[in-house]
Design an enzyme around this catalytic site. Structure first.
Site, PDB file in Angstrom:
ATOM      1  N   LYS A  57       7.858 -13.783  49.667  1.00 48.55           N
ATOM      2  CA  LYS A  57       6.656 -13.520  50.399  1.00 48.55           C
ATOM      3  C   LYS A  57       6.702 -12.091  49.998  1.00 48.55           C
ATOM      4  CE  LYS A  57       5.973 -17.527  50.844  1.00 48.55           C
ATOM      5  NZ  LYS A  57       5.613 -18.084  52.448  1.00 48.55           N
TER       6      LYS A  57
HETATM    7  C1  LIG Z   1       4.666 -19.748  52.291  1.00 47.54           C
HETATM    8  C2  LIG Z   1       4.017 -19.932  53.001  1.00 47.54           C
HETATM    9  C3  LIG Z   1       4.577 -21.306  54.031  1.00 47.54           C
HETATM   10  C4  LIG Z   1       4.566 -21.415  54.757  1.00 47.54           C
HETATM   11  O1  LIG Z   1       6.398 -19.981  55.208  1.00 47.54           O
HETATM   12  P1  LIG Z   1       7.459 -20.453  55.890  1.00 47.54           P
HETATM   13  O2  LIG Z   1       8.097 -18.965  56.031  1.00 47.54           O
HETATM   14  O3  LIG Z   1       8.286 -21.294  54.536  1.00 47.54           O
HETATM   15  O4  LIG Z   1       7.737 -21.677  56.268  1.00 47.54           O
HETATM   16  C5  LIG Z   1       2.714 -21.731  54.323  1.00 47.54           C
HETATM   17  N1  LIG Z   1       1.469 -21.576  54.173  1.00 47.54           N
HETATM   18  C6  LIG Z   1       1.679 -21.360  52.386  1.00 47.54           C
HETATM   19  C7  LIG Z   1       0.769 -20.948  52.049  1.00 47.54           C
HETATM   20  C8  LIG Z   1       2.947 -20.273  52.496  1.00 47.54           C
HETATM   21  O5  LIG Z   1       2.868 -19.842  50.672  1.00 47.54           O
END
Ligand SMILES: *Cc1c(COP(=O)(O)O)cnc(C)c1O
Length: 402
Positions: free
Chosen positions: A201
């Site tokens: 991210k």
């Molecule tokens: C990455 C992501 C999540 C989950 O996040 P984590 O930090 O990996 O638990 C949830 N929703 C979306 C759309 C994501 O891209």
């Protein structure tokens, strides 16, 4: 002539790959300052929930122009917290998109409620407000739109609908830190907005997440939920010499560490730069690909600034001799680390067996899925990396074009 022919031959057919090393679709960017920030915490008194957690929360709330930010151990835990704070419970329904990571829908199941899907719009692949309105029932309690690939969902009509029907919106902005919707930063628009700090991210804390909100009582519920349902925190009790505490909700240990928060704080300083670089990459891809017949590129609607978490392209199956599996394998053979976002959630075996989905309920998401390919998109890509992506995409689609 001989050399030219072998360069043009796909690596998967025995030609020379365009790249010697795999270029991933996403990657963290860690600098010396980030490392120093973490090292300092390791030498300090608090490595779990200490001063850095609150500092990081305040800084993130500022950036997204929200009153409160509550950190969690992951984006998934943050979604769970938001589903809890929204009061989702058995008998309730929450509407979300099938075009997302399964965690978005799973948080509804964690609360014993029922996920209801609504199909997406074909340009952004974001949940379609009209499809939401068709799915609202007396049991609907929340709507969970996702800002797919970093492009904010069509929030205004969703907000209007939620006011009329008294629903809570939990915006899953795990792709969209740094995005703007009609002049406003994502994070201060809906009742609750959820971010993830997973390494792919925009900014990372290793694992981590955050919920932002303007509502003090939601913030309070979120804080309790991430720490066993207990009021207050251990550091404050220690400082005041108190031992007594009360557990008032059934919560979890979903706390973010000071180690992660220090990394997040340091990363957050470069968010603007990071987004600018992603925008640059998106614009280079657009220039290179928009004239290739049969390729559909991600769009940016009017009055939107995408955070460009992903760069998912689609193609017209009738214009190429190969399907996604072959094109994907050919790109991988050239050392392009393409990926697929997403397998529509309702088609996963768990959802099929729970709800009896056949996999033909949400035709726009399902059809998009068949040809979706995410190209590399992250701020650490250099100009040669971008050139390689462009060369590989042109080479592979060129070879398979009818
Ligand atoms: C990455 C992501 C999540 C989950 O996040 P984590 O930090 O990996 O638990 C949830 N929703 C979306 C759309 C994501 O891209």
């Amino acid at each position: 002539m001989q050399k030219r022919a072998s360069e043009e031959m796909l690596a998967i057919d025995g030609g020379k790959p365009v790249r010697q090393t795999l270029l991933p679709y996403g990657h963290q960017s860690i600098d010396e300052e980030d490392i120093q920030a973490v090292v300092e915490v390791l030498k300090s008194d608090w490595i779990t929930t200490g001063p850095k957690v609150a500092e990081f929360e305040d800084a993130l709330a500022d950036v997204v122009e929200a009153k409160y930010a509550v950190s969690f151990s992951s984006g998934t835990a943050a979604l769970h917290g938001a589903a809890f704070a929204a009061g989702l419970a058995p008998g309730d329904e929450a509407i979300t998109t099938p075009m997302t990571f399964c965690a978005t829908a799973n948080c509804i199941l964690y609360q014993g409620a029922r996920p209801v899907f609504a199909d997406v719009s074909s340009d952004t692949l974001n949940i379609d407000p009209e499809k939401i309105s068709e799915r609202i029932t007396k049991r609907t309690k929340a709507i969970i739109p996702v800002d797919y690939a970093g492009h904010p969902a069509d929030l205004d009509p969703i907000i209007e609908m939620s006011r009329e029907k008294n629903l809570t919106i939990i915006e899953d902005a795990c792709h969209a830190l740094g995005a703007r919707y009609r002049g406003k930063p994502v994070g201060g628009i809906c009742e609750m907005t959820v971010f993830s700090f997973h390494p792919v991210k925009h900014i990372t804390t290793g694992e981590g997440g955050m919920v932002t909100t303007d509502d003090a009582s939601l913030a309070k519920r979120l804080r309790r939920f991430r720490s066993h349902g207990i009021e207050g925190d251990a550091r404050t009790r220690q400082a005041k010499g108190q031992w007594y505490y009360e557990m008032v909700d059934l919560g979890y240990n979903y706390r973010l560490t000071d180690i992660g928060s220090a990394l997040g704080l340091s990363q957050l300083k470069r968010l603007g730069q990071n987004i600018a670089r992603r925008r640059e990459i998106a614009s280079r891809y657009f220039d290179a690909f928009h004239n290739i017949p049969g390729i559909t590129l991600p769009v940016e609607r009017k009055d939107i600034s995408s955070a460009w978490h992903l760069y998912p392209i689609r193609f017209d199956r009738a214009m190429f001799r190969a399907g996604r599996a072959e094109i994907f394998a050919a790109m991988r053979a050239e050392n392009l680390g393409v990926n697929v976002h997403y397998i529509p959630v309702h088609t996963h075996p768990y959802y099929r067996s729970l709800f009896g989905y056949e996999g033909d309920e949400y035709p726009i998401a399902e059809k998009a899925y068949e040809t979706l390919i995410s190209l590399p998109m992250y701020s650490g890509m250099n100009d040669e990396d971008i050139d390689d992506v462009i060369q590989i995409v042109k080479k592979v689609f060129g070879c398979y074009a009818i």
